[in-house]
Enzyme design. Structure first.
Site, short mmCIF file in Angstrom:
data_model
loop_
_atom_site.label_atom_id
_atom_site.label_comp_id
_atom_site.label_asym_id
_atom_site.label_seq_id
_atom_site.Cartn_x
_atom_site.Cartn_y
_atom_site.Cartn_z
CG ASN A 33 -0.28 0.10 2.52
OD1 ASN A 33 0.94 0.15 2.60
ND2 ASN A 33 -1.06 0.13 3.60
CG ASP A 57 -4.41 -1.46 3.52
OD1 ASP A 57 -3.98 -2.50 4.08
OD2 ASP A 57 -4.76 -0.45 4.16
CE1 TYR A 146 5.94 -5.15 13.51
CE2 TYR A 146 7.46 -5.59 15.32
CZ TYR A 146 7.12 -5.70 13.98
OH TYR A 146 7.97 -6.35 13.12
CE LYS A 150 4.74 -8.33 12.28
NZ LYS A 150 4.60 -8.85 10.91
#
Ligand code: UDP
Length: 322
Positions: A33, A57, A146, A150
């Protein structure tokens, strides 16, 4: 000809993976993206008839016509500065994006490898970190967007494997460096080299006693390629166990660049891990993989890349957040 979809294709790791897969004789469909990626990283590929690019995206429904044999999911912001500036996109790409790509893998009968991270270990209480360690993550800290995305990514990937029988792989990537890292992404290596090239002092955060272990990108790509072709489904650490303090690292960059600037100290970011070193026993035994490029060699190659940037690029402090 086998067809591989690489998400995050215009990013640092994604672009190197596109290069490698083309070299191995695959047809590569790159997707990005362009929020943190840069078309400059893959502009050399557009003349290759085995490369195509979708500006998309992956947090939104992913449609790719035709067969897909492999998916490499490498779309995600990947630096602490990015997480602070685009936290929601960071969460979405590894949760909603991974869900979409797992659905695509299931529909196409493709093998999917997802890029996880040493950040799943958080600020680790076990050293070095092996894959059995569950981690020490602050879910509501600045890195939580993050780290937790993950961790969710690993969970949903495993669920698609066990529940739907999708052929999945999970790589836990430790700090990696090399050409095409974004100069202004805030990561320590581009930060130090950029500062040296601009004649600025090198900013060490905290007292510089925190450690990292840096892996050269070609070694990482080799490990990922071997994992992709393996029949192993548990997470595998890929990284270089050669651990160094950030102060020592600053000294190495000073030597490498010959800068006459000095080191200055700044506040340590919140939840900055104190130490990090991969235990690569599993990668060695399952993949027969070990890193080959030592830091002095890898840093020379990386410095040559940063030196080749234009003045505008060197002084461009803008982030490419769309
Ligand atoms: N760091 C630093 N100066 C900088 C940028 C980073 O001392 O200009 C430190 C940072 O606090 C961390 C280490 O270098 O301890 C690695 O940071 P990076 O953002 O590259 O990666 P991560 O923390 O995700 O491993």
């Amino acid at each position: 000809m086998k067809r591989v979809l690489v998400t995050g294709a215009a990013g640092f790791l994604g672009s190197h993976l596109c290069d490698r897969m083309l070299k191995e004789g695959y047809h590569v469909i790159g997707m990005d993206n362009l929020i943190t990626g840069d078309l400059k990283n893959i502009e050399h590929l557009f003349k290759d008839k085995n490369f195509e690019f979708y500006h998309h995206d992956v947090s939104k429904y992913v449609h790719v016509p035709g067969a897909i044999d492999y998916i490499l999911h490498f779309a995600s912001p990947a630096s602490p500065i990015d997480y602070l500036k685009i936290p929601i996109q960071t969460l979405k790409v590894s949760s909603l994006g991974t869900h979409n790509l797992l659905g695509l893998a299931k529909a196409k009968g493709a093998t999917i490898l997802v890029a996880s991270t040493s950040e799943v270990y958080g600020d680790p209480l076990v050293h070095p970190q092996n894959e059995e360690y569950w981690g020490n993550v602050n879910p509501v800290g600045p890195r939580g967007v993050y780290d937790e995305a993950k961790r969710f990514q690993e969970a949903i990937t495993m669920a698609y494997h066990t529940y739907h029988g999708v052929d999945t792989k999970i790589v836990r990537i430790f700090n990696t460096y090399g050409p095409r890292m974004r100069l202004n992404d805030g990561r320590v290596l581009p930060a130090f080299i950029g500062q040296a090239l601009r004649g600025e002092d090198l900013t060490v955060f905290g007292d510089g006693s925190q450690t990292r272990s840096f892996c050269y990108v070609d070694d990482l790509v080799e490990g990922i390629y071997r994992l992709l072709l393996s029949d192993y489904h548990q997470p595998v650490n890929i990284g270089n166990p050669d651990e160094i303090t950030i102060s020592q690292f600053a000294e190495e960059i000073i030597k490498l660049t010959g800068t006459t600037q000095k080191v200055i100290y700044k506040d340590l970011p919140v939840d900055d891990p104190k130490q990090r070193q991969p235990d690569i026993t599993r990668a060695k035994s399952v993949l027969g993989w070990t890193p080959k490029v030592d830091r002095s060699e890898g840093l020379k190659l990386t410095y040559a890349y940063f030196k080749s940037l234009t003045k505008e690029e060197l002084y461009d402090s803008k982030h490419r957040f769309a």
